[in-house]
Motif scaffolding. Sequence first.
Motif, PDB file in Angstrom:
ATOM      1  N   THR A   1       5.549   2.122  -0.726  1.00  0.00           N
ATOM      2  CA  THR A   1       4.815   3.381  -0.876  1.00  0.00           C
ATOM      3  C   THR A   1       4.293   3.524  -2.297  1.00  0.00           C
ATOM      4  O   THR A   1       3.158   3.953  -2.504  1.00  0.00           O
ATOM      5  CB  THR A   1       5.715   4.575  -0.500  1.00  0.00           C
ATOM      6  OG1 THR A   1       6.162   4.403   0.846  1.00  0.00           O
ATOM      7  CG2 THR A   1       4.973   5.884  -0.624  1.00  0.00           C
TER       8      THR A   1
ATOM      9  N   VAL B   1       0.391   4.113  -3.317  1.00  0.00           N
ATOM     10  CA  VAL B   1      -0.005   5.254  -4.157  1.00  0.00           C
ATOM     11  C   VAL B   1      -0.687   4.754  -5.421  1.00  0.00           C
ATOM     12  O   VAL B   1      -1.711   5.316  -5.854  1.00  0.00           O
ATOM     13  CB  VAL B   1       1.213   6.146  -4.492  1.00  0.00           C
ATOM     14  CG1 VAL B   1       0.886   7.148  -5.584  1.00  0.00           C
ATOM     15  CG2 VAL B   1       1.708   6.850  -3.233  1.00  0.00           C
TER      16      VAL B   1
ATOM     17  N   VAL C   1      -4.297   3.814  -4.572  1.00  0.00           N
ATOM     18  CA  VAL C   1      -5.113   5.009  -4.352  1.00  0.00           C
ATOM     19  C   VAL C   1      -5.423   5.692  -5.678  1.00  0.00           C
ATOM     20  O   VAL C   1      -6.582   6.034  -5.951  1.00  0.00           O
ATOM     21  CB  VAL C   1      -4.414   5.982  -3.375  1.00  0.00           C
ATOM     22  CG1 VAL C   1      -5.136   7.326  -3.335  1.00  0.00           C
ATOM     23  CG2 VAL C   1      -4.333   5.373  -1.985  1.00  0.00           C
TER      24      VAL C   1
ATOM     25  N   ILE D   1      -2.734   2.096   3.850  1.00  0.00           N
ATOM     26  CA  ILE D   1      -3.170   3.332   3.194  1.00  0.00           C
ATOM     27  C   ILE D   1      -3.824   4.254   4.218  1.00  0.00           C
ATOM     28  O   ILE D   1      -3.568   5.460   4.243  1.00  0.00           O
ATOM     29  CB  ILE D   1      -4.114   3.020   2.009  1.00  0.00           C
ATOM     30  CG1 ILE D   1      -3.304   2.421   0.859  1.00  0.00           C
ATOM     31  CG2 ILE D   1      -4.879   4.264   1.559  1.00  0.00           C
ATOM     32  CD1 ILE D   1      -4.129   1.797  -0.251  1.00  0.00           C
TER      33      ILE D   1
ATOM     34  N   THR E   1      -0.991   5.523   6.513  1.00  0.00           N
ATOM     35  CA  THR E   1      -0.041   6.403   5.834  1.00  0.00           C
ATOM     36  C   THR E   1      -0.684   7.708   5.355  1.00  0.00           C
ATOM     37  O   THR E   1      -0.119   8.784   5.546  1.00  0.00           O
ATOM     38  CB  THR E   1       0.588   5.679   4.618  1.00  0.00           C
ATOM     39  OG1 THR E   1       1.177   4.449   5.074  1.00  0.00           O
ATOM     40  CG2 THR E   1       1.650   6.536   3.945  1.00  0.00           C
ATOM     41  N   PHE E   2      -1.877   7.587   4.740  1.00  0.00           N
ATOM     42  CA  PHE E   2      -2.493   8.741   4.101  1.00  0.00           C
ATOM     43  C   PHE E   2      -3.787   9.200   4.771  1.00  0.00           C
ATOM     44  O   PHE E   2      -4.342  10.238   4.399  1.00  0.00           O
ATOM     45  CB  PHE E   2      -2.794   8.439   2.622  1.00  0.00           C
ATOM     46  CG  PHE E   2      -1.610   7.959   1.847  1.00  0.00           C
ATOM     47  CD1 PHE E   2      -0.502   8.747   1.649  1.00  0.00           C
ATOM     48  CD2 PHE E   2      -1.593   6.676   1.302  1.00  0.00           C
ATOM     49  CE1 PHE E   2       0.598   8.309   0.924  1.00  0.00           C
ATOM     50  CE2 PHE E   2      -0.513   6.209   0.581  1.00  0.00           C
ATOM     51  CZ  PHE E   2       0.585   7.021   0.389  1.00  0.00           C
TER      52      PHE E   2
END
Length: 84
Positions: free
Chosen positions: A26, A30, A33, A75, A78-79
């Motif tokens: 994770t 992050v 991103v 990504i 997850t996001f």
Amino acid sequence: MCDFCSNFAAQTLLLYINERMALNQTNKLVWIVETIYRAGKITFDDLNRKWMDNTDLSGGEEMLKRTFHKWKLSIFDTFGLVIE
């Protein structure tokens, strides 16, 4: 040590390792991103240079394009973010 205790200790250790690995994964997502967001636009080569500079996450190793493409999918999953 009894069999139950031994099995419990092994299971606890595996859970700890899995949690640490998930957290590390994770953190990598992050980081990608955030790095892209801060740059606005960035080439894969520039992203890779920044990745290699962050030895805490990269261990000083290159980010392979294949790995980056897998992480782009993660990504999104997850996001909900699409990286083009």
